[in-house]
Each structure stands twice: as C-alpha cells, then as structure tokens.
Design a protein around this motif. Structure first.
Motif, PDB file in Angstrom:
ATOM      1  N   ASN A  25       0.823  -1.212   0.000  1.00 44.95           N
ATOM      2  CA  ASN A  25       0.000   0.000   0.000  1.00 44.95           C
ATOM      3  C   ASN A  25       0.858   1.264   0.000  1.00 44.95           C
ATOM      4  O   ASN A  25       0.493   2.273   0.604  1.00 44.95           O
ATOM      5  CB  ASN A  25      -0.917   0.014   1.227  1.00 44.95           C
ATOM      6  N   LEU A  26       1.980   1.223  -0.690  1.00 52.01           N
ATOM      7  CA  LEU A  26       2.872   2.375  -0.736  1.00 52.01           C
ATOM      8  C   LEU A  26       2.172   3.591  -1.335  1.00 52.01           C
ATOM      9  O   LEU A  26       1.412   3.479  -2.289  1.00 52.01           O
ATOM     10  CB  LEU A  26       4.101   2.061  -1.589  1.00 52.01           C
ATOM     11  N   LEU A  54      -0.251   4.144  -4.796  1.00 52.20           N
ATOM     12  CA  LEU A  54       1.006   4.804  -5.140  1.00 52.20           C
ATOM     13  C   LEU A  54       0.749   6.110  -5.887  1.00 52.20           C
ATOM     14  O   LEU A  54       0.072   6.129  -6.912  1.00 52.20           O
ATOM     15  CB  LEU A  54       1.868   3.878  -6.000  1.00 52.20           C
ATOM     16  N   ARG A  55       1.308   7.196  -5.359  1.00 57.89           N
ATOM     17  CA  ARG A  55       1.147   8.506  -5.984  1.00 57.89           C
ATOM     18  C   ARG A  55       2.451   9.021  -6.590  1.00 57.89           C
ATOM     19  O   ARG A  55       2.429   9.807  -7.534  1.00 57.89           O
ATOM     20  CB  ARG A  55       0.627   9.519  -4.952  1.00 57.89           C
ATOM     21  N   LYS A  56       3.581   8.588  -6.027  1.00 59.75           N
ATOM     22  CA  LYS A  56       4.877   9.056  -6.522  1.00 59.75           C
ATOM     23  C   LYS A  56       5.856   7.888  -6.565  1.00 59.75           C
ATOM     24  O   LYS A  56       6.044   7.191  -5.575  1.00 59.75           O
ATOM     25  CB  LYS A  56       5.439  10.170  -5.635  1.00 59.75           C
ATOM     26  N   ALA A  77       4.153   2.954 -13.632  1.00 62.21           N
ATOM     27  CA  ALA A  77       3.951   3.662 -12.364  1.00 62.21           C
ATOM     28  C   ALA A  77       4.935   4.810 -12.180  1.00 62.21           C
ATOM     29  O   ALA A  77       4.749   5.640 -11.288  1.00 62.21           O
ATOM     30  CB  ALA A  77       4.072   2.689 -11.190  1.00 62.21           C
ATOM     31  N   LEU A  78       5.973   4.878 -13.010  1.00 59.70           N
ATOM     32  CA  LEU A  78       6.993   5.917 -12.849  1.00 59.70           C
ATOM     33  C   LEU A  78       6.378   7.310 -12.983  1.00 59.70           C
ATOM     34  O   LEU A  78       5.675   7.605 -13.949  1.00 59.70           O
ATOM     35  CB  LEU A  78       8.082   5.766 -13.908  1.00 59.70           C
ATOM     36  N   HIS A 239       7.176   5.218   1.654  1.00 52.79           N
ATOM     37  CA  HIS A 239       6.215   5.742   2.613  1.00 52.79           C
ATOM     38  C   HIS A 239       4.960   4.892   2.520  1.00 52.79           C
ATOM     39  O   HIS A 239       4.361   4.772   1.454  1.00 52.79           O
ATOM     40  CB  HIS A 239       5.878   7.203   2.311  1.00 52.79           C
ATOM     41  N   ASN A 240       4.577   4.296   3.627  1.00 54.78           N
ATOM     42  CA  ASN A 240       3.402   3.446   3.640  1.00 54.78           C
ATOM     43  C   ASN A 240       2.134   4.260   3.820  1.00 54.78           C
ATOM     44  O   ASN A 240       2.146   5.343   4.404  1.00 54.78           O
ATOM     45  CB  ASN A 240       3.487   2.425   4.782  1.00 54.78           C
ATOM     46  N   ARG A 241       1.053   3.718   3.333  1.00 52.90           N
ATOM     47  CA  ARG A 241      -0.247   4.333   3.533  1.00 52.90           C
ATOM     48  C   ARG A 241      -0.692   4.075   4.967  1.00 52.90           C
ATOM     49  O   ARG A 241      -0.642   2.960   5.464  1.00 52.90           O
ATOM     50  CB  ARG A 241      -1.274   3.737   2.549  1.00 52.90           C
ATOM     51  N   GLU A 242      -1.120   5.120   5.627  1.00 52.68           N
ATOM     52  CA  GLU A 242      -1.561   4.978   7.019  1.00 52.68           C
ATOM     53  C   GLU A 242      -3.029   4.580   7.083  1.00 52.68           C
ATOM     54  O   GLU A 242      -3.810   4.934   6.233  1.00 52.68           O
ATOM     55  CB  GLU A 242      -1.352   6.307   7.753  1.00 52.68           C
TER      56      GLU A 242
END
Length: 242
Positions: A25-26, A54-56, A77-78, A239-242
């Motif tokens: 879930n990055l 993933l956003r970035k 995804a890049l 960075h993981n999704r909280e």
C-alpha cells in the motif's frame, strides 16, 4: 538498503523486495542510485503494474548508460525519472514518452545529439523537463504538439558550442502551450568567456520571448570544473499508507 555489487544474493534480495513493494500500500517510493544492472529485476517485478495507492514513484539511475533502455517504457507507475545516457535515439525516447504517469524527467547526455520532440512522442503528462548535462542541451527541438502539459524547462548549454551553432539554433519553445518557467544553465570553460556568455544569454531571451505565455526566465552561468564524485550506495525510500 544499499547495494554495492552484483552478487546473486543481492539480486535475490532485491527481487523479493521489489515484488513485495509492488503488492503493498505504498504512497511514495524513491529508488535512489538504483544500479542499472538491476533494472531487469525492476522491470520484471513492476512491468505494467501500478499499486493502488502509489502517488509518486521516483527512479534515479547512477552512472551513464549507452542508451535509454527500451523496456523502461513498461514501468507505467513511474512519475519521476533521472537518467544519464551516452546518446539519445528516437525509439527509446518514444518509450519514455509513452510512460502514462511521468511528470518529471531529467535526461542527461554525454554527447551532443539533436533530439526533436513532436506530438506523437507522447509525454502527455510531463510537467518538468531537465535536458542536457555538461552543456549538451543545444540540440533540443520542440515541434507543434510536443509535451502539451510542460510547465518548467531546464536546459544545460555550453556557451562556446552554442555560439558556434548560433545560426542553426531554434528550440521551438513557442510550441509549448503551458510553459511558465525556463531555467538555462550556461556552461563556460573559464571565467573569461564573457562575450560568449553574453551572446548565449541574448539568444535564450530571444527564444523564450517567442512563447506567448511570457515564461519566467532564470539564467545561471557555471564555470566547468573537473570534480571526482565519490561512489554512493543505492537507497530505497518508501512511505506506507496509514
């Protein structure tokens, strides 16, 4: 993690990590100093995949590759890519243009080829383009329809080489409909090359003035120096999704 060699144990570990990240879930992923001989593992694990949250996804490849790897176009995804190559050719560059989520591209060169970007090359989402490296940005051309969302352009220009080709230089900046900022880095061999730098500055101002958006123009002059850069290890930041 940090990677210093191409041992099979390293490759297995990297492969496992990449596969797990592709299923996670990055929200943000940075692969900094990601070694080019491990690109096959990244492509195998992430080809045609984009994790839901993933956003970035930023990839920075150290060193200099002969060409843009054609398979890099499968990394859909890049969003951010930093790559240094010996030369650019139309087909691999088109592969970059097909990346559907790419918003920032830094493309550095070791040679000074001519690169023409047209509407059929893609780059539909690209907003920031940094082209050149060591002053090798004078061969760039934009045609009508190129990079329709581009907002910020950075060019590395060699003052002497650019002035030698002055009569043939046309960047086509007027064809970038969303451009708002141009940053030109003018490289010179020594601090005494004032006439060449002044001429290059005038040329850049003329080119940018052709764009109807009246983009902000930032110009910096840099005296070239030979600096040995210390070797760095690969860094993976997530960075993981909280």
């Amino acid at each position: 993690g940090r990677l210093f060699n191409n041992q099979e144990t390293d490759r297995r570990g990297v492969k496992h990590l990449l596969e797990e990240m592709a299923k996670s879930n990055l929200q943000s992923l940075l692969l900094d100093n990601y070694l080019h001989h491990l690109l096959d593992l990244l492509i195998a694990s992430w080809a045609k995949k984009r994790p839901q949250y993933l956003r970035k996804f930023e990839l920075r490849i150290p060193g200099c590759l002969p060409l843009v790897p054609p398979d890099i176009g499968s990394l859909i995804a890049l969003t951010h890519l930093h790559i240094h190559v010996e030369a650019v050719e139309p087909q691999p560059v088109h592969a970059l243009g097909c990346l559907p989520n790419l918003v920032v591209l830094r493309l550095e060169l070791s040679t000074d080829p001519t690169l023409t970007v047209c509407g059929t090359d893609g780059f539909q989402c690209l907003k920031v383009f940094w082209y050149g490296g060591g002053g090798n940005g004078i061969g760039l051309r934009f045609e009508v329809g190129a990079m329709p969302q581009l907002r910020r352009l950075r060019l590395d220009l060699d003052a002497r080489e650019a002035m030698l080709n002055y009569g043939h230089l046309q960047f086509g900046i007027q064809h970038l409909p969303c451009l708002v900022h141009v940053h030109a880095i003018i490289q010179c061999k020594d601090a005494s090359a004032g006439t060449e730098v002044d001429g290059m500055e005038a040329f850049i101002r003329d080119q940018v003035s052709l764009n109807p958006n009246d983009p902000v123009l930032e110009i910096n002059t840099r005296v070239q120096r030979s600096v040995a850069k210390a070797a760095e290890g690969a860094v993976i930041a997530i960075h993981n999704r909280e």
